[in-house]
Write a protein that holds these residues in place. Sequence first.
Motif, PDB file in Angstrom:
ATOM      1  N   LEU A   1       0.861  -1.193   0.000  1.00 45.05           N
ATOM      2  CA  LEU A   1       0.000   0.000   0.000  1.00 45.05           C
ATOM      3  C   LEU A   1       0.888   1.231   0.000  1.00 45.05           C
ATOM      4  O   LEU A   1       1.863   1.299   0.754  1.00 45.05           O
ATOM      5  CB  LEU A   1      -0.866  -0.017   1.270  1.00 45.05           C
ATOM      6  N   VAL A   2       0.565   2.206  -0.858  1.00 45.08           N
ATOM      7  CA  VAL A   2       1.268   3.490  -0.797  1.00 45.08           C
ATOM      8  C   VAL A   2       0.249   4.573  -0.427  1.00 45.08           C
ATOM      9  O   VAL A   2      -0.878   4.563  -0.910  1.00 45.08           O
ATOM     10  CB  VAL A   2       1.975   3.829  -2.131  1.00 45.08           C
ATOM     11  N   ILE A   3       0.678   5.460   0.458  1.00 44.23           N
ATOM     12  CA  ILE A   3      -0.221   6.540   0.906  1.00 44.23           C
ATOM     13  C   ILE A   3       0.466   7.876   0.650  1.00 44.23           C
ATOM     14  O   ILE A   3       1.557   8.135   1.167  1.00 44.23           O
ATOM     15  CB  ILE A   3      -0.575   6.379   2.398  1.00 44.23           C
ATOM     16  N   GLN A   4      -0.198   8.693  -0.149  1.00 44.13           N
ATOM     17  CA  GLN A   4       0.385   9.985  -0.527  1.00 44.13           C
ATOM     18  C   GLN A   4      -0.177  11.097   0.353  1.00 44.13           C
ATOM     19  O   GLN A   4      -1.394  11.213   0.521  1.00 44.13           O
ATOM     20  CB  GLN A   4       0.029  10.276  -1.994  1.00 44.13           C
ATOM     21  N   LEU A   5       0.730  11.925   0.873  1.00 46.77           N
ATOM     22  CA  LEU A   5       0.293  13.116   1.622  1.00 46.77           C
ATOM     23  C   LEU A   5       0.511  14.309   0.719  1.00 46.77           C
ATOM     24  O   LEU A   5       1.660  14.690   0.443  1.00 46.77           O
ATOM     25  CB  LEU A   5       1.158  13.296   2.862  1.00 46.77           C
ATOM     26  N   THR A   6      -0.562  14.891   0.246  1.00 43.35           N
ATOM     27  CA  THR A   6      -0.428  15.967  -0.733  1.00 43.35           C
ATOM     28  C   THR A   6      -0.331  17.323  -0.023  1.00 43.35           C
ATOM     29  O   THR A   6      -1.216  18.172  -0.143  1.00 43.35           O
ATOM     30  CB  THR A   6      -1.613  15.919  -1.718  1.00 43.35           C
TER      31      THR A   6
ATOM     32  N   ALA B   1      -2.516   5.115  12.807  1.00 45.42           N
ATOM     33  CA  ALA B   1      -3.449   4.599  13.833  1.00 45.42           C
ATOM     34  C   ALA B   1      -4.583   3.772  13.226  1.00 45.42           C
ATOM     35  O   ALA B   1      -5.303   3.082  13.935  1.00 45.42           O
ATOM     36  CB  ALA B   1      -4.018   5.764  14.636  1.00 45.42           C
ATOM     37  N   CYS B   2      -4.748   3.835  11.906  1.00 44.30           N
ATOM     38  CA  CYS B   2      -5.823   3.058  11.266  1.00 44.30           C
ATOM     39  C   CYS B   2      -5.460   1.583  11.106  1.00 44.30           C
ATOM     40  O   CYS B   2      -6.298   0.777  10.697  1.00 44.30           O
ATOM     41  CB  CYS B   2      -6.172   3.648   9.900  1.00 44.30           C
ATOM     42  N   GLY B   3      -4.202   1.231  11.394  1.00 45.55           N
ATOM     43  CA  GLY B   3      -3.849  -0.184  11.453  1.00 45.55           C
ATOM     44  C   GLY B   3      -3.440  -0.836  10.150  1.00 45.55           C
ATOM     45  O   GLY B   3      -3.958  -1.886   9.780  1.00 45.55           O
ATOM     46  N   PHE B   4      -2.502  -0.241   9.435  1.00 39.52           N
ATOM     47  CA  PHE B   4      -1.996  -0.868   8.206  1.00 39.52           C
ATOM     48  C   PHE B   4      -0.895  -1.880   8.534  1.00 39.52           C
ATOM     49  O   PHE B   4      -0.332  -1.837   9.621  1.00 39.52           O
ATOM     50  CB  PHE B   4      -1.457   0.213   7.250  1.00 39.52           C
ATOM     51  N   ILE B   5      -0.592  -2.747   7.576  1.00 37.40           N
ATOM     52  CA  ILE B   5       0.491  -3.719   7.784  1.00 37.40           C
ATOM     53  C   ILE B   5       1.807  -2.959   7.602  1.00 37.40           C
ATOM     54  O   ILE B   5       2.122  -2.521   6.482  1.00 37.40           O
ATOM     55  CB  ILE B   5       0.411  -4.878   6.755  1.00 37.40           C
ATOM     56  N   PRO B   6       2.568  -2.740   8.677  1.00 35.61           N
ATOM     57  CA  PRO B   6       3.729  -1.844   8.571  1.00 35.61           C
ATOM     58  C   PRO B   6       4.689  -2.237   7.468  1.00 35.61           C
ATOM     59  O   PRO B   6       5.115  -1.396   6.679  1.00 35.61           O
ATOM     60  CB  PRO B   6       4.403  -1.956   9.946  1.00 35.61           C
ATOM     61  N   GLU B   7       5.033  -3.528   7.407  1.00 34.92           N
ATOM     62  CA  GLU B   7       6.084  -3.907   6.444  1.00 34.92           C
ATOM     63  C   GLU B   7       5.622  -3.874   5.002  1.00 34.92           C
ATOM     64  O   GLU B   7       6.421  -4.028   4.082  1.00 34.92           O
ATOM     65  CB  GLU B   7       6.714  -5.253   6.805  1.00 34.92           C
ATOM     66  N   LYS B   8       4.323  -3.625   4.784  1.00 37.64           N
ATOM     67  CA  LYS B   8       3.835  -3.547   3.395  1.00 37.64           C
ATOM     68  C   LYS B   8       3.336  -2.145   3.045  1.00 37.64           C
ATOM     69  O   LYS B   8       2.652  -1.966   2.034  1.00 37.64           O
ATOM     70  CB  LYS B   8       2.702  -4.562   3.198  1.00 37.64           C
ATOM     71  N   THR B   9       3.612  -1.187   3.905  1.00 37.30           N
ATOM     72  CA  THR B   9       3.029   0.152   3.686  1.00 37.30           C
ATOM     73  C   THR B   9       4.110   1.222   3.597  1.00 37.30           C
ATOM     74  O   THR B   9       5.010   1.264   4.433  1.00 37.30           O
ATOM     75  CB  THR B   9       2.064   0.483   4.849  1.00 37.30           C
ATOM     76  N   PHE B  10       3.985   2.065   2.600  1.00 31.70           N
ATOM     77  CA  PHE B  10       4.899   3.201   2.453  1.00 31.70           C
ATOM     78  C   PHE B  10       4.066   4.487   2.428  1.00 31.70           C
ATOM     79  O   PHE B  10       3.162   4.640   1.601  1.00 31.70           O
ATOM     80  CB  PHE B  10       5.690   3.057   1.141  1.00 31.70           C
ATOM     81  N   ILE B  11       4.371   5.381   3.360  1.00 32.20           N
ATOM     82  CA  ILE B  11       3.656   6.670   3.416  1.00 32.20           C
ATOM     83  C   ILE B  11       4.657   7.753   3.019  1.00 32.20           C
ATOM     84  O   ILE B  11       5.800   7.730   3.472  1.00 32.20           O
ATOM     85  CB  ILE B  11       3.128   6.942   4.845  1.00 32.20           C
TER      86      ILE B  11
END
Length: 634
Positions: free
Chosen positions: A323-328, A374-384
Amino acid sequence: MSLTPDQPSKSGAMTPGGIATELSKLDLPAPSGLRLSLPDKQNSKLKLNSTSPSSERGEGEGGPISAISSAISSVFSPISTQTDDTGDISGPEPEALTAARRKARSESVSEQLSTTLAEMKLPQPERIFGPNEPENNSPDMGNTKQGVNDDDWAKIKLDDDTPEAVKEPKRMTHSRHTSRADAALPNKQPTIKETHEPSGSSTPNVAKEQKVTPFDVEGEVDAEGKDLGIDYDKLTKRFGASLISQDVLDRFERLTGQKPHPLLRRGTFYSHRDFNLILDRYEKGQPFYLYTGRGPSSDSMHMGHLIPFMFTAYLQRVFNVPLVIQLTDDEKYLLERDVKKQAEIMKKIKGKKPIDLLRHYKKMGQDNVKDIIACGFIPEKTFIFSDLAHVGGAFYENVVLMAKTITQSQSRNVFGFTDSDNVGMFHFAAVQATPSFSNSFPQIFGTRDDVPALIPCAIDQDPYFLLTRDAADRLGYKKPALLHSKFLPALQGAGTKMSASKENTAIFMTDDSKKIAKKIKSHAFSGGGATQEEHQKNGGDPDVDIAYQYLSFFEEDDSRMVKLAQEYRAGTLSTSEMKAACIDKIQEVVAEFQKNRAAVTDENLAYFQDSTRKIDPRPRAKESAEAAVPASAA
Ligand code: TYM
């Protein structure tokens, strides 16, 4: 054992020496279209081919670096030689002519060079797939082995890959109006119209049409000025998306073995683009990833923002994908049109220059990262990542490719921009589009550009992805798939969405129990009768009742929801009882969230945002997906 310069490395990656050898084998013809008469001897010297002795190509003693530079300088040496000595032309050449000749030659050479390079099987960068690279896992964020080697990754093949036309590009062109992919594709035209079209067919009793863009959400209003809310079906039709059918939900359940999330089965996530193709991939064990984002307009998110993040966390657990999460943070700085509001912020932060304001948005983004974690993503599969902190490299390459596909008039059409809007706003669409392309994230996908994204978001973000999907074909990339949600309405009613800048329209994730109760009691629009007697006599309407609506977003128990709706309609459940049920639920959700958020450390922030951390892109094996299907659903 140390490797010699042109031996392949352990991972099979080519070394600089190997690349130089390949380059030196290129049979690059002399530039064409130049009316020059060159002495024969010189001409033959200019032609590079594999039979030329290496000494003639300038290769030799200097090792791999000098081999590469000599290969490159060999490629370009014809140009300089010819420019210096033009044979039978006497006297100095006019400058314009020299420039034109240089341009023609360099285009010709670079076309051939890039075609040949494209055909060479270049390796994944060592930095990403290097077998001996140390893991960078934070001790408290799970220790799953990350990264895949070339062989494993290459095994995950796709069968609906690149369009034929892109696989076999016809000819590169340097015309101002066509890109390489454009030239290669049969349909070169963007499908999004450049002229403005009225938004959807108007309904007879609607005096004011709804407006839904990433920046404004307003429902329809009838002739008497009554708020009609948002007509989601109409919106989906206008955007050309599809409603999520029961068949799609059944298939999801059959494949994943999971009951669809309440937000799916109750129709909050109600519309999609190509979700079926994502399910096909899941079924075949082919890779895909999730992408979502947040524009930090306040230091705390509200409950509406929580919806896509909660849902994405659920999807990530079900699909077990990156999962990738973009902060615009760039978007929020650029798109704030309210000068007065920005002046107030400047005053509050004691800012002196525009950069102080820009950094304020960046800082709010970092506060929001805590909310997101805090929403509970899988840390090792998530890039913010924050745009302001991260954009560059492979990501920026795609921003540029994307930007070239969008015209000003499309932006006007899709986002409603005007001539007085700043150019950054026009350009930003390319930045939000870019995470949809897998090669924007080398630490996850290497150079692969054929892994599609699935984007959960509210329907207001769709215009960005309309442009993205339109451009994807032309760039030879995969179109992202989408899941669209309806809005968690403002406390005041279904006509609009919660707004982070209007305190009393929203419940913020920082609100305490007392504040939540007060906001719902005093501001939540009621679908009940005007008086108690009237309510008991005629009953209430849960479909417009905000307390009931909020409950339907967060209450898991379907039978409780049915019971509340029935009793409300019958008039046996009062407005204040419905509000009390809603207050309990929202207080519970917010308290749980606040507990999680308080546990987020600075190390966690750094871990999630570490762009050098490798992420395993492989999907879960098909067998385990099958095993997860309960017997009843099979
Ligand atoms: P932003 O910060 O406005 O909203 C973040 C996410 O929340 C959704 N959303 C809502 N969902 C339900 N009810 C509401 N009342 C509500 N209000 C907002 C938004 O649709 C969004 O999914 N430009 C984006 C940031 C972004 C993004 C993305 C969002 C960048 N890349 C990819 C989604 C997908 C923005 O400002 O979102």
